[in-house]
Design an enzyme around this catalytic site. Structure first.
Site, PDB file in Angstrom:
ATOM      1  CD  GLU A 197      -3.141  -1.090   2.033  1.00  0.00           C
ATOM      2  OE1 GLU A 197      -2.985  -0.466   3.094  1.00  0.00           O
ATOM      3  OE2 GLU A 197      -4.198  -1.654   1.741  1.00  0.00           O
ATOM      4  CD  GLU A 385      -3.582  -6.139   2.492  1.00  0.00           C
ATOM      5  OE1 GLU A 385      -4.455  -5.489   3.114  1.00  0.00           O
ATOM      6  OE2 GLU A 385      -2.373  -5.880   2.555  1.00  0.00           O
TER       7      GLU A 385
HETATM    8  C1  BG6 Z   1      -4.425  -2.856   4.623  1.00  0.00           C
HETATM    9  C2  BG6 Z   1      -3.069  -3.256   5.097  1.00  0.00           C
HETATM   10  O1  BG6 Z   1      -4.535  -1.476   4.791  1.00  0.00           O
HETATM   11  O2  BG6 Z   1      -5.549  -3.323   5.236  1.00  0.00           O
HETATM   12  C3  BG6 Z   1      -3.049  -4.318   6.181  1.00  0.00           C
HETATM   13  O3  BG6 Z   1      -2.179  -3.617   4.078  1.00  0.00           O
HETATM   14  C4  BG6 Z   1      -4.260  -4.126   7.077  1.00  0.00           C
HETATM   15  O4  BG6 Z   1      -1.833  -4.222   6.842  1.00  0.00           O
HETATM   16  C5  BG6 Z   1      -5.509  -4.317   6.251  1.00  0.00           C
HETATM   17  O5  BG6 Z   1      -4.255  -4.951   8.186  1.00  0.00           O
HETATM   18  C6  BG6 Z   1      -6.808  -4.264   7.009  1.00  0.00           C
HETATM   19  O6  BG6 Z   1      -6.891  -3.097   7.770  1.00  0.00           O
HETATM   20  P1  BG6 Z   1      -7.149  -3.147   9.321  1.00  0.00           P
HETATM   21  O7  BG6 Z   1      -7.016  -1.763   9.774  1.00  0.00           O
HETATM   22  O8  BG6 Z   1      -8.523  -3.702   9.492  1.00  0.00           O
HETATM   23  O9  BG6 Z   1      -6.116  -4.059   9.885  1.00  0.00           O
END
Ligand code: BG6
Length: 488
Positions: A197, A385
């Site tokens: 990211e 993701e």
């Molecule tokens: C992304 C990141 O922003 O989203 C992860 O690459 C992160 O590191 C994921 O954990 C989910 O976000 P959060 O805040 O729910 O952990």
């Protein structure tokens, strides 16, 4: 057409949220090791030591006063220190991933396990040996590692001594780090992602800069990150021409609130600032005109070297990877009702449901993203993701019935399938986030869970770390074994 036979089904993690063992094997401190826990209402903090020795907490995204540095406070809980302890559970965890039928496993290397201070002359053998063992374990089950080189990762020493990415020296330190891991894992890792990211790197904990609010510092630091990413691509291909090296962007899909042209103009500005710039540089190899014009408006000139233009041009990526959790609405109305989302509050979309953490759920948006990116850059894509952060409940019989998670993932896979089958998008793989429960990056909580595997650990670091299979574990197993045909 359906998913290709070699489609990379898997799951994703990050060292600072999953690995733990924060000082084991001579690991050094990373900025992420200095971020406290928090929750949906209380922002995560860092303890800083001022030049006069006085200590105080500031919020994670706040500017760090000149001469101050982040320190560990003995009486404070830091989720990254143990996290969900992959460091001591990697064999058990990889066996669980293999049981689900994983073809790939996205994980990140902790920079400070390899170079504890970031600027060390030689890499740390203990750290290198740890990832050797992890990759060997993956290959034992035919799982292809997908490795993020830096996932919100900044060695604390580099932040203190050089102001992190603000210094061009950090580009060299990063290159040394890449050389060490590319050479060592030359025959063990084929798929690499440079910066997780990259469009969310902005503060002390991710860029190492003290004034996140300073435009000039931000831009110069990001320039160095982009340059380092391009150098990594060039170096990786020299070390092993078979390497596939990709970029990684947080890909929120934006909609204008209305058909008012002003909303669309605002949309264009947000899209360029928030994500297009990062794709454009890493896919096309130069700074786009709109960015140059923006810097001019700020009366800011990047400090560069003559060779940089060639590096950016030659260091473009082999594929695009991105995270997708939610879409967001852009509006010119000041009084528009706001809602949550991945690190970005936006305007509420009345057409969409939201997660318990207020993130809009928009599977169609994923199909739109895939099409938009493929049309624009003609590069293979990977969704690295996606997922639903939710509260899970263990029933008396030990089962965890996470139908809400299955529902979220199913709907997203359906849209991903349409993008492949009906729209002809070239998609290499899908790795939903936090396949084994880990700490939330945003809030520092454990209770915001994404995994197919539950880990017994609470928000304050109490728990047995025992792993339990959730209902979604068996569902995803069947999705993978049917290559995405059986989603029931
Ligand atoms: C992304 C990141 O922003 O989203 C992860 O690459 C992160 O590191 C994921 O954990 C989910 O976000 P959060 O805040 O729910 O952990």
């Amino acid at each position: 057409m359906s998913f290709p036979k070699n489609f990379l089904w898997g799951g994703a993690t990050a060292a600072n949220q999953y690995e733990g063992g924060y000082l084991d094997g001579n690991k050094g401190l990373a900025c992420s090791d200095t971020i406290t826990d928090g929750d949906a209402k209380t922002p995560r903090r860092i303890m800083i030591e001022l030049a006069n020795g006085e200590r105080k907490f500031i919020s994670r995204f706040e500017d760090v006063p000149a001469g101050a540095k982040a320190v560990i406070d003995e009486n404070t809980y830091y989720p990254s220190h143990v996290a969900t302890d992959f460091y001591h559970h990697y064999q058990e965890d990889i066996a669980l991933l293999a049981e689900m039928g994983f073809k790939t496993f996205r994980m990140s290397i902790n920079w400070t396990r390899i170079f504890p201070n970031g600027d060390d002359k030689e890499p740390n053998e203990d750290g290198l040996a740890f990832y050797d063992a992890v990759f060997d374990e993956c290959h034992k089950y035919g799982i292809e590692p997908l490795v993020t080189i830096a996932h919100f990762d900044m060695p604390l020493n580099l932040a203190i001594k050089y102001e992190g990415w603000l210094s061009r020296k950090t580009v060299t330190f990063f290159e040394n780090y890449c050389r060490a891991i590319f050479e060592r894992y030359r025959d063990k890792v084929k798929y690499w992602l440079t910066f997780n990211e990259i469009n969310f790197l902005r503060d002390y904990s991710t860029l190492g800069i003290t004034e996140a609010s300073n435009y000039a510092k931000q831009q110069q630091a990001i320039y160095h990150v982009l340059l380092a990413g391009a150098k990594a691509v060039i170096l990786g291909h020299q070390i092993n021409p078979e390497f596939k090296i990709g970029l990684m962007v947080a890909n929120i899909l934006f909609y204008p609130e209305t058909c008012n042209p002003q909303d669309s103009l605002k949309l264009q500005e947000v899209e360029r600032n928030f994500k297009d710039f990062y794709y454009d540089v890493q896919c096309r190899g130069f700074y786009p005109e709109y960015k140059l014009a923006e810097m001019k408006r700020h009366d800011f000139k990047l400090v560069t070297k003559t060779e940089d233009a060639v590096i950016l041009k030659e260091g473009t990526v082999d594929f695009i990877s991105f995270s997708y959790y939610n879409s967001a609405v852009v509006s010119t109305r000041e009084d528009a009702t706001k809602t949550g989302g991945n690190q970005l509050a936006a305007v509420k979309n009345p057409y969409l449901e939201e997660s318990e953490w207020g993130w809009p759920i928009d599977p169609t948006g994923l199909r739109l993203c895939l099409n938009r990116l493929y049309d624009k850059y003609r590069l293979p894509l990977m969704i690295v993701e996606n997922g639903l952060g939710a509260l899970d409940k263990i029933e008396e019989d030990g089962s965890i019935n996470d139908d809400y998670r299955i529902d979220y993932l199913r709907k997203h896979i359906v849209e991903m399938k349409k993008a492949v089958e009906e729209d002809g998008v070239e998609l290499l793989g899908y790795t939903p986030w936090g396949c084994i429960d880990l700490v939330s990056a945003g809030t520092g909580e454990m209770k915001k869970r994404y995994g197919f595997v539950y880990v017994n650990m609470d928000d304050k670091g109490n728990g047995t770390l025992k792993r339990l299979r959730k209902k979604s574990f068996y569902w995803y197993q069947q999705v993978i074994s049917s290559n995405g045909e059986n989603l029931d």
